[in-house]
Design a protein around this motif. Structure first.
Motif, PDB file in Angstrom:
ATOM      1  N   VAL A 232       0.837  -1.192   0.000  1.00 51.29           N
ATOM      2  CA  VAL A 232       0.000   0.000   0.000  1.00 51.29           C
ATOM      3  C   VAL A 232       0.877   1.249   0.000  1.00 51.29           C
ATOM      4  O   VAL A 232       1.812   1.356   0.803  1.00 51.29           O
ATOM      5  CB  VAL A 232      -0.900   0.010   1.256  1.00 51.29           C
ATOM      6  CG1 VAL A 232      -1.831   1.203   1.231  1.00 51.29           C
ATOM      7  CG2 VAL A 232      -1.697  -1.279   1.338  1.00 51.29           C
ATOM      8  N   PRO A 233       0.594   2.210  -0.885  1.00 52.09           N
ATOM      9  CA  PRO A 233       1.332   3.477  -0.847  1.00 52.09           C
ATOM     10  C   PRO A 233       1.257   4.121   0.525  1.00 52.09           C
ATOM     11  O   PRO A 233       0.247   4.010   1.230  1.00 52.09           O
ATOM     12  CB  PRO A 233       0.636   4.328  -1.908  1.00 52.09           C
ATOM     13  CG  PRO A 233       0.067   3.328  -2.863  1.00 52.09           C
ATOM     14  CD  PRO A 233      -0.362   2.165  -2.004  1.00 52.09           C
ATOM     15  N   LEU A 234       2.314   4.813   0.906  1.00 53.86           N
ATOM     16  CA  LEU A 234       2.419   5.363   2.249  1.00 53.86           C
ATOM     17  C   LEU A 234       1.590   6.629   2.418  1.00 53.86           C
ATOM     18  O   LEU A 234       1.188   7.270   1.444  1.00 53.86           O
ATOM     19  CB  LEU A 234       3.887   5.682   2.559  1.00 53.86           C
ATOM     20  CG  LEU A 234       4.862   4.508   2.465  1.00 53.86           C
ATOM     21  CD1 LEU A 234       6.271   4.991   2.767  1.00 53.86           C
ATOM     22  CD2 LEU A 234       4.460   3.385   3.418  1.00 53.86           C
ATOM     23  N   ALA A 270     -10.343   5.718   6.428  1.00 55.52           N
ATOM     24  CA  ALA A 270     -11.113   5.264   5.275  1.00 55.52           C
ATOM     25  C   ALA A 270     -10.977   6.239   4.114  1.00 55.52           C
ATOM     26  O   ALA A 270     -10.833   5.830   2.948  1.00 55.52           O
ATOM     27  CB  ALA A 270     -12.581   5.085   5.660  1.00 55.52           C
ATOM     28  N   ALA A 271     -11.008   7.527   4.415  1.00 52.12           N
ATOM     29  CA  ALA A 271     -10.870   8.536   3.357  1.00 52.12           C
ATOM     30  C   ALA A 271      -9.512   8.426   2.681  1.00 52.12           C
ATOM     31  O   ALA A 271      -9.402   8.599   1.461  1.00 52.12           O
ATOM     32  CB  ALA A 271     -11.068   9.930   3.946  1.00 52.12           C
ATOM     33  N   TRP A 272      -8.478   8.152   3.453  1.00 52.91           N
ATOM     34  CA  TRP A 272      -7.140   7.987   2.877  1.00 52.91           C
ATOM     35  C   TRP A 272      -7.046   6.741   1.993  1.00 52.91           C
ATOM     36  O   TRP A 272      -6.103   6.603   1.225  1.00 52.91           O
ATOM     37  CB  TRP A 272      -6.112   7.857   3.993  1.00 52.91           C
ATOM     38  CG  TRP A 272      -5.794   9.131   4.684  1.00 52.91           C
ATOM     39  CD1 TRP A 272      -6.121  10.399   4.298  1.00 52.91           C
ATOM     40  CD2 TRP A 272      -5.056   9.274   5.902  1.00 52.91           C
ATOM     41  NE1 TRP A 272      -5.641  11.322   5.203  1.00 52.91           N
ATOM     42  CE2 TRP A 272      -4.981  10.660   6.189  1.00 52.91           C
ATOM     43  CE3 TRP A 272      -4.466   8.371   6.779  1.00 52.91           C
ATOM     44  CZ2 TRP A 272      -4.319  11.148   7.320  1.00 52.91           C
ATOM     45  CZ3 TRP A 272      -3.807   8.857   7.910  1.00 52.91           C
ATOM     46  CH2 TRP A 272      -3.736  10.238   8.163  1.00 52.91           C
ATOM     47  N   SER A 273      -8.025   5.852   2.115  1.00 57.51           N
ATOM     48  CA  SER A 273      -7.950   4.550   1.445  1.00 57.51           C
ATOM     49  C   SER A 273      -8.992   4.375   0.358  1.00 57.51           C
ATOM     50  O   SER A 273      -9.199   3.258  -0.136  1.00 57.51           O
ATOM     51  CB  SER A 273      -8.108   3.443   2.495  1.00 57.51           C
ATOM     52  OG  SER A 273      -7.183   3.615   3.555  1.00 57.51           O
ATOM     53  N   GLY A 274      -9.657   5.458  -0.019  1.00 57.85           N
ATOM     54  CA  GLY A 274     -10.668   5.374  -1.059  1.00 57.85           C
ATOM     55  C   GLY A 274     -11.915   4.649  -0.627  1.00 57.85           C
ATOM     56  O   GLY A 274     -12.665   4.128  -1.459  1.00 57.85           O
ATOM     57  N   GLU A 293      -9.349  -3.192  -5.177  1.00 58.72           N
ATOM     58  CA  GLU A 293      -9.129  -2.364  -6.366  1.00 58.72           C
ATOM     59  C   GLU A 293      -9.428  -0.885  -6.113  1.00 58.72           C
ATOM     60  O   GLU A 293      -9.032  -0.017  -6.906  1.00 58.72           O
ATOM     61  CB  GLU A 293      -9.977  -2.868  -7.535  1.00 58.72           C
ATOM     62  CG  GLU A 293     -11.474  -2.878  -7.303  1.00 58.72           C
ATOM     63  CD  GLU A 293     -11.983  -4.178  -6.683  1.00 58.72           C
ATOM     64  OE1 GLU A 293     -13.207  -4.405  -6.735  1.00 58.72           O
ATOM     65  OE2 GLU A 293     -11.161  -4.952  -6.150  1.00 58.72           O
ATOM     66  N   ALA A 294     -10.138  -0.581  -5.012  1.00 63.01           N
ATOM     67  CA  ALA A 294     -10.453   0.813  -4.693  1.00 63.01           C
ATOM     68  C   ALA A 294      -9.305   1.515  -3.978  1.00 63.01           C
ATOM     69  O   ALA A 294      -9.306   2.744  -3.860  1.00 63.01           O
ATOM     70  CB  ALA A 294     -11.710   0.882  -3.826  1.00 63.01           C
ATOM     71  N   LEU A 295      -8.329   0.768  -3.509  1.00 63.14           N
ATOM     72  CA  LEU A 295      -7.242   1.373  -2.751  1.00 63.14           C
ATOM     73  C   LEU A 295      -6.365   2.229  -3.660  1.00 63.14           C
ATOM     74  O   LEU A 295      -6.119   1.877  -4.818  1.00 63.14           O
ATOM     75  CB  LEU A 295      -6.392   0.287  -2.084  1.00 63.14           C
ATOM     76  CG  LEU A 295      -7.127  -0.607  -1.091  1.00 63.14           C
ATOM     77  CD1 LEU A 295      -6.200  -1.669  -0.532  1.00 63.14           C
ATOM     78  CD2 LEU A 295      -7.724   0.219   0.042  1.00 63.14           C
ATOM     79  N   PRO A 296      -5.872   3.373  -3.160  1.00 57.94           N
ATOM     80  CA  PRO A 296      -5.044   4.254  -3.986  1.00 57.94           C
ATOM     81  C   PRO A 296      -3.715   3.605  -4.353  1.00 57.94           C
ATOM     82  O   PRO A 296      -3.186   2.783  -3.618  1.00 57.94           O
ATOM     83  CB  PRO A 296      -4.830   5.476  -3.088  1.00 57.94           C
ATOM     84  CG  PRO A 296      -5.043   4.976  -1.703  1.00 57.94           C
ATOM     85  CD  PRO A 296      -6.075   3.890  -1.807  1.00 57.94           C
TER      86      PRO A 296
END
Length: 314
Positions: A232-234, A270-274, A293-296
């Motif tokens: 996951v991107p930081l 949650a907002a940071w994670s789409g 697939e929704a994760l940034p």
């Protein structure tokens, strides 16, 4: 095999929002798949790890509702297991003692610098020492142990980052599996522990993506089955530094002790994670929304003023 995920923090400080996001996403991934979620304490660095941080960690996760399904696993209690794995590698001729200091490696390395977590690419100085030379050098210095990196690209498909390839021998060189202070390296311990606990999916920060090829070589050498990986991107601060490492970043224990509702923190994560708009939310709702697939795919920049407002700390 049923889904088994894990969160594996190092108790070298209080849990911050960036790490909490990784814990939440790993928990959601496991629960959405109807699987199990484990907690492992990576406390091999005795000089920096503190029992108080472990206590805070458990309270923080319980506060958020991120329950785990089996007793905590402490790496500090598992050295015999790591030594058994190292012995298997020794019998196969895949590791060797290394007496080089960091300064000697830096002076000898003619290739470009390797990955930041390993320092300069190791030039193989000790890889062909004779038994007599090993005996002589052991008189004055305890060795580290290095894995003989296999040449050629290690390729795998990350669940979030897509195809990834790295030639470990060229980029890193032979890498450490036991430090010269006698402590097992992260690379060896994480492979042994994930295999021993039958972890099927590893979700962790993107900063560990480049270490995965080394771990895959160890999985192959030990004849173990690797998990699927999701990097996951930081979450970064406005200064571009990793939020979890920034001085003054928001620690969950501080938010918890101030009486902040956990649902508000979950909404921000949650907002940071789409997975939401930042409104307070529940774990039950997030499990329903969770889609990998929704994760940034790019880092999240957390502005301090936005954090204060989102958490109601004005």
């Amino acid at each position: 095999m049923s889904f088994r995920g894990r969160f594996a923090p190092s108790p070298t400080g209080r849990l911050h929002l960036g790490n909490a996001r990784s814990a939440l996403l790993g928990w959601l991934q496991a629960r959405a798949a109807g699987g199990q979620f484990l907690l492992r304490v990576e406390d091999l660095d005795r000089a920096r790890c503190r029992p108080q941080y472990v206590d805070d960690l458990m309270r923080d996760l319980e506060w958020l509702g991120l329950t785990w399904d089996e007793p905590l696993l402490f790496q500090s209690a598992r050295d015999d297991v790591y030594r058994d794995a190292q012995a298997r590698l020794e019998r196969a001729g895949l590791v060797y003692p290394c007496f080089c200091t960091r300064a000697e490696i830096a002076r000898a390395a003619s290739a470009p610098h390797g990955l930041s977590d390993e320092g300069p690419r190791y030039p193989g100085t000790c890889s062909r020492l004779t038994a007599a030379e090993i005996s002589e050098r052991s008189r004055t210095r305890a060795p580290a142990w290095r894995f003989r990196a296999w040449p050629g690209e290690v390729r795998f498909v990350d669940g979030l980052q897509g195809p990834y390839a790295q030639d470990v021998e060229t980029v890193v060189g032979d890498f450490v599996v036991r430090r010269n202070d006698g402590v097992a390296s992260y690379q060896l311990a994480v492979v042994v522990d994930d295999a021993a606990t039958a972890i099927t999916h590893v979700l962790r920060g993107e900063d560990l993506l480049s270490s995965t090829p080394r771990q895959l070589q160890l999985y192959a050498a030990l004849q173990l089955t690797p998990p699927e990986f999701f990097h996951v991107p930081l979450v970064l601060g406005e200064d571009g530094k990793r939020l979890a490492k920034r001085e003054g970043a928001f620690a969950l224990a501080e938010l918890r002790e101030r009486g902040l509702p956990a649902e508000r923190v979950l909404g921000l994560l949650a907002a940071w994670s789409g997975l939401g708009d930042g409104s307070p939310t529940s774990l039950e709702e997030l499990v329903r929304r969770f889609r990998p697939e929704a994760l940034p795919r790019t880092p999240v920049v957390a502005q301090e003023r936005t954090l204060v407002t989102a958490l109601g700390l004005d």
